[in-house]
Write a protein that holds these residues in place. Structure first.
Motif, mmCIF file in Angstrom:
data_model
loop_
_atom_site.group_PDB
_atom_site.id
_atom_site.type_symbol
_atom_site.label_atom_id
_atom_site.label_comp_id
_atom_site.label_asym_id
_atom_site.label_seq_id
_atom_site.Cartn_x
_atom_site.Cartn_y
_atom_site.Cartn_z
ATOM 1 N N ILE A 267 -6.656 10.491 -2.062
ATOM 2 C CA ILE A 267 -8.013 9.954 -1.912
ATOM 3 C C ILE A 267 -7.973 8.445 -1.670
ATOM 4 C CG2 ILE A 267 -9.105 11.740 -3.319
ATOM 5 C CD1 ILE A 267 -9.139 9.726 -5.640
ATOM 6 N N GLU A 268 -6.786 7.846 -1.890
ATOM 7 C CA GLU A 268 -6.630 6.409 -1.684
ATOM 8 C C GLU A 268 -6.476 6.107 -0.193
ATOM 9 O OE1 GLU A 268 -6.692 4.070 -4.133
ATOM 10 O OE2 GLU A 268 -7.174 5.654 -5.564
ATOM 11 N N ALA A 269 -7.165 5.080 0.278
ATOM 12 C CA ALA A 269 -7.100 4.715 1.696
ATOM 13 C C ALA A 269 -6.990 3.203 1.844
ATOM 14 C CB ALA A 269 -8.338 5.225 2.434
ATOM 15 N N ASN A 270 -6.393 2.788 2.978
ATOM 16 C CA ASN A 270 -6.350 1.370 3.359
ATOM 17 C C ASN A 270 -5.813 0.479 2.242
ATOM 18 O OD1 ASN A 270 -7.518 1.983 5.915
ATOM 19 N ND2 ASN A 270 -9.533 2.065 4.943
ATOM 20 N N ARG A 271 -4.562 0.716 1.883
ATOM 21 C CA ARG A 271 -3.907 -0.100 0.851
ATOM 22 C C ARG A 271 -3.216 -1.291 1.517
ATOM 23 N NH1 ARG A 271 -6.506 0.821 -3.396
ATOM 24 N NH2 ARG A 271 -7.964 1.059 -1.670
ATOM 25 N N ILE A 272 -3.462 -2.497 1.008
ATOM 26 C CA ILE A 272 -2.959 -3.696 1.687
ATOM 27 C C ILE A 272 -1.933 -4.482 0.858
ATOM 28 C CG2 ILE A 272 -5.036 -3.952 3.084
ATOM 29 C CD1 ILE A 272 -5.919 -6.156 1.113
ATOM 30 N N ARG A 273 -1.697 -4.074 -0.393
ATOM 31 C CA ARG A 273 -0.723 -4.808 -1.222
ATOM 32 C C ARG A 273 0.603 -4.043 -1.267
ATOM 33 N NH1 ARG A 273 -1.453 -6.510 -6.516
ATOM 34 N NH2 ARG A 273 -0.204 -8.319 -5.876
ATOM 35 N N SER A 274 1.055 -3.625 -0.109
ATOM 36 C CA SER A 274 2.238 -2.769 0.002
ATOM 37 C C SER A 274 3.526 -3.560 -0.211
ATOM 38 C CB SER A 274 2.254 -2.105 1.380
ATOM 39 O OG SER A 274 3.526 -1.583 1.667
ATOM 40 N N ILE A 275 4.489 -2.901 -0.879
ATOM 41 C CA ILE A 275 5.851 -3.447 -0.966
ATOM 42 C C ILE A 275 6.843 -2.488 -0.308
ATOM 43 C CG2 ILE A 275 5.486 -4.897 -3.002
ATOM 44 C CD1 ILE A 275 6.744 -2.605 -4.677
ATOM 45 N N SER A 276 6.343 -1.638 0.588
ATOM 46 C CA SER A 276 7.216 -0.707 1.305
ATOM 47 C C SER A 276 7.145 -0.987 2.800
ATOM 48 C CB SER A 276 6.821 0.749 1.006
ATOM 49 O OG SER A 276 5.436 0.955 1.207
ATOM 50 N N GLY A 277 8.171 -0.551 3.517
ATOM 51 C CA GLY A 277 8.219 -0.784 4.954
ATOM 52 C C GLY A 277 9.581 -0.442 5.512
ATOM 53 N N SER A 278 10.164 -1.358 6.297
ATOM 54 C CA SER A 278 11.465 -1.113 6.930
ATOM 55 C C SER A 278 12.117 -2.448 7.253
ATOM 56 C CB SER A 278 11.287 -0.310 8.223
ATOM 57 O OG SER A 278 10.601 -1.085 9.208
ATOM 58 N N TYR A 279 13.414 -2.394 7.597
ATOM 59 C CA TYR A 279 14.104 -3.611 8.027
ATOM 60 C C TYR A 279 13.418 -4.221 9.250
ATOM 61 C CZ TYR A 279 18.156 -2.683 4.982
ATOM 62 O OH TYR A 279 18.985 -2.487 3.902
ATOM 63 N N GLN A 280 12.889 -3.380 10.126
ATOM 64 C CA GLN A 280 12.315 -3.860 11.378
ATOM 65 C C GLN A 280 10.917 -4.461 11.185
ATOM 66 O OE1 GLN A 280 14.324 -1.181 11.178
ATOM 67 N NE2 GLN A 280 15.867 -2.319 12.328
ATOM 68 N N GLU A 281 10.103 -3.873 10.304
ATOM 69 C CA GLU A 281 8.730 -4.347 10.125
ATOM 70 C C GLU A 281 8.547 -5.199 8.876
ATOM 71 O OE1 GLU A 281 5.148 -2.230 11.064
ATOM 72 O OE2 GLU A 281 6.301 -0.471 11.679
ATOM 73 N N GLY A 282 9.606 -5.335 8.072
ATOM 74 C CA GLY A 282 9.444 -6.010 6.797
ATOM 75 C C GLY A 282 8.996 -5.020 5.728
#
Length: 403
Positions: A267-282
């Motif tokens: 039910i959670e949407a549009n989260r902006i305080r992320s600490i996940s990603g990739s080497y390419q995108e940070g």
């Protein structure tokens, strides 16, 4: 005297009740499927999947027990393939759900992971696993199949001064080539044009003991030509060797640690305080979509409230070079607290039990036309560590958290 039975009388009221019950039953079945009630009931009845790697608990976080981790036990649950160019034309590597990564991944896939698998040799593996090398055949050691005579002499220098007749497979190779077996192996390697003729093309390697080539067990794998292209399963014992026996064991990056605070569902949407990603995108890639399954972290400073998004619902750019196009150039969002050998990805989250299941994802790497290239980390998922609320967790670098 005959007995008579009366048929039950169907009244108008009974018909109305039957119609009403039919409508209510249909609505219930529709809701059962449409709104996921059936899935919830089944999920309640069936036990949750709890497969995970063994781990060691510490104040900093849960760390895999490397002494109980091995390639053989790392089973992918999604099929896939990668096509790449080579000197022999386009080649395709395919894997199936249920396969061990040791069955289709190669030594070169881990060349950048700092595990130093290529520094191992057969003696080290046989001693760790009590393997009798005398009981193996030459073709059990896949790396030999593509070696030329010159390659072998470079990998096993002591061969150079030996007479060919004292080394059975090389003696037979010489006979096949019409070369006298009375000569020293090194002399033939230097003065005959045999550089394009692998031994495995001319002799049946299954006819000889592995140890029929003296010194073969002492040479590290990277001494052999094209060692990167050797399947893990083609190195005797490597699939079953626990990771604590590797020259380098993955070191957890403790520069950024915290706690699993609050697992949250779709039910959670549009989260902006992320600490996940990739080497390419940070590793602060926001989740700009309606479904942002994640857990919120807690810890020092801005760590509290930071969000690790599930890679099951969010994909990010990955890979580099020619192979970056594999899987559409995408990989599940996640982090690398244990280095480059695999990516840790949040996979399933169960709010009711407060649990967070993570998975490992792997990549394929090649040197193609002298240029290093890797696919995105999309090979998996392989069950990793399961966390619960308030468990410590290692995030690794970087430690940046969006405001």
């Amino acid at each position: 005297m005959k007995s008579s039975k009366r048929s039950p009388k169907i009244t108008f009221d009974m018909v109305r009740y039957l119609i009403l019950f039919g409508l209510l039953g249909g609505l219930f079945i529709h809701s059962f499927c449409q709104y996921g009630i059936m899935n919830q009931v089944i999920g309640f009845i069936l036990p949750k999947a709890s497969a995970q790697v063994p781990f060691v608990s510490s104040n900093n976080g849960l760390i895999p027990d490397w002494s109980k981790m091995k390639f053989q036990d790392m089973i992918v649950s999604e099929s896939g393939n990668v096509t790449y160019p080579s000197v022999r034309g386009n080649q395709t590597k395919t894997w199936q759900a249920g396969q061990s990564i040791g069955d289709f991944m190669e030594l070169g896939d881990f060349e950048d992971a700092n595990l130093n698998l290529e520094k191992l040799n057969l003696r080290a593996i046989s001693q760790a696993l009590a393997i009798d090398l005398d009981g193996l055949k030459l073709d059990d050691f896949g790396i030999i199949k593509t070696q030329t005579l010159s390659d072998l002499v470079k990998a096993i220098p002591e061969l150079a001064n030996q007479s060919a007749r004292s080394v059975a497979p090389i003696a037979d190779f010489f006979r096949q080539m019409g070369i006298s077996t009375n000569q020293r192996i090194g002399n033939v390697a230097n003065y005959y044009n045999l550089d394009n003729i692998p031994l495995g093309d001319e002799i049946d390697l299954s006819k000889y003991k592995l140890t029929s080539i003296p010194g073969i067990e002492n040479s590290s794998f990277d001494e052999f030509a094209n060692w990167q292209d050797t399947l893990i399963s083609d190195i005797p014992g490597l699939k079953d060797l626990s990771w604590n026996n590797f020259p380098n064991v993955p070191e957890p990056d403790l520069s950024f640690v915290g706690q699993v605070d609050l697992p949250l569902g779709d039910i959670e949407a549009n989260r902006i305080r992320s600490i996940s990603g990739s080497y390419q995108e940070g590793f602060n890639v926001p989740c700009n979509q309606n479904n942002c399954v994640h857990f919120e972290a807690s810890g020092l400073g801005q760590t509290t409230g930071a969000q690790w998004i599930s890679g099951k619902v969010q994909k990010v750019k990955g890979g580099y070079g020619i192979l970056a196009v594999a899987n559409g150039g995408l990989e599940p969002t996640g982090r690398h607290p244990f280095g480059k050998s695999f990516k840790q990805v949040v996979w399933d989250i169960d709010e009711s039990s407060g649990s967070v299941n993570t998975a490992m994802f792997f990549r394929i790497c090649k040197t193609i036309f002298f240029v290093r290239t890797c696919t995105p980390y999309f090979i998996g998922p392989v069950p990793f560590i399961n966390y619960h609320e308030k468990d410590p967790i290692i995030f690794g670098s970087p430690s940046t958290v969006p405001d």
